[in-house]
Design an enzyme around this catalytic site. Sequence first.
Site: not given
Length: 418
Positions: A117, A257
């Site tokens: 990410t 996350c």
Amino acid sequence: MSDIISIIGLGYVGLPLAVEFGKNEKTIGFDINKDRIEELKSGHDRTLEVESSELKNTPYLSYTDSLDEIKEANIYIVTVPTPIDIYKKPDLTPILKASISVGKVLKKGDIVIYESTVYPGCTEEDCVPILERESGLKFNIDFFCGYSPERINPGDKEHRLPSIKKVTSGSTPEIAKKVDELYKKIITAGTHLASSIKVAEAAKVIENAQRDVNIAFVNELSLIFDRMGVDTLEVLEAAGTKWNFLPFRPGLVGGHCIGVDPYYLTHKAESLGYHSQVILSGRKINDNMGVFVASKIVKLMIKNSQTIDKSRVLVLGITFKENCPDIRNSKVIDVINELKEFGCKVDVYDSWADSKEVLNEYGFSLLESLEGREYEAILLAVGHKEFKEIDIKSLKAKKGIIYDVKGFLPKDQIDGRL
């Protein structure tokens, strides 16, 4: 000629990916952690994402910590962590070091796909120059790139890699199609081919930012209803009877996350002169929930005429989510540290977490057993299924209190909940 795939980084994301590709394609799993490589070779996965039988019966998968052994690959997939630093800024160190390693073995015609990410533009603006420098090759002439964001949900045995739709992209239309076809071989849920790498990067980073903002909203509701003396979960259950009410719950928002990705997006926005209002406000609320929980516990203890200094507190759970051994960026530590600031003596019990990892990451050891112990306060911080079997009341001192962060325990058994 069939592809030879090398997965760079064999953690929660990389290992399941390597196993799926390794069922039918020659796949080389690479990790700089020698202990990790040895345990995988022996058929053990400490993350519990892949069963031992699956590791031992993946015919085309091998593991290595040697760059020389991945030189034969023509597709490199980078799945290393992308954390934040102590200032909540993106820490690109792992992905940039991985790019250096891949750059050293890159050949003409190779494709490098990133799954980590990142903020929109990172692949082409930060990683590609390193690949060019280390390899001496030219981007989109000699080698190519793709981006396909990971969507692994640690501890989730129902939504596994093949059953989660995959977003794909490539640095040219031809490469985008090749990357898409590559993932279609292992993703039974199908793929979504994005128009560019930046679109794919942006899609990933907003997935968790959206969840973060929604959880921040219900956390703020919890702060408001606490002042009103209203039970937040009862309010949410009532509101949830409407078909389009979103079923988010208050809680400690950690993990690799949701508690991290929004900072990647806002960092990029700030570099372009835009200061986020909604996203960073949500982050501020969620980052402060640990302090709020600790203060609620202390207030309940005072209400029960307990002395706070040197009081014994038990915290059940240190992982960032239930039924999962992942301790990365667990916000339970915020509660623990705040309780220690009040002078409490805190014990932590978690049957899922690895005690050595906890000691290395957070500086304390986990309890091995709860037998014969008694506490002035008990915090149910993580809803592990095993905690249902614990007689929590038997661990409570005469004037002790039980606080439930997860809405895990029956209301008549607790003294407070988030």
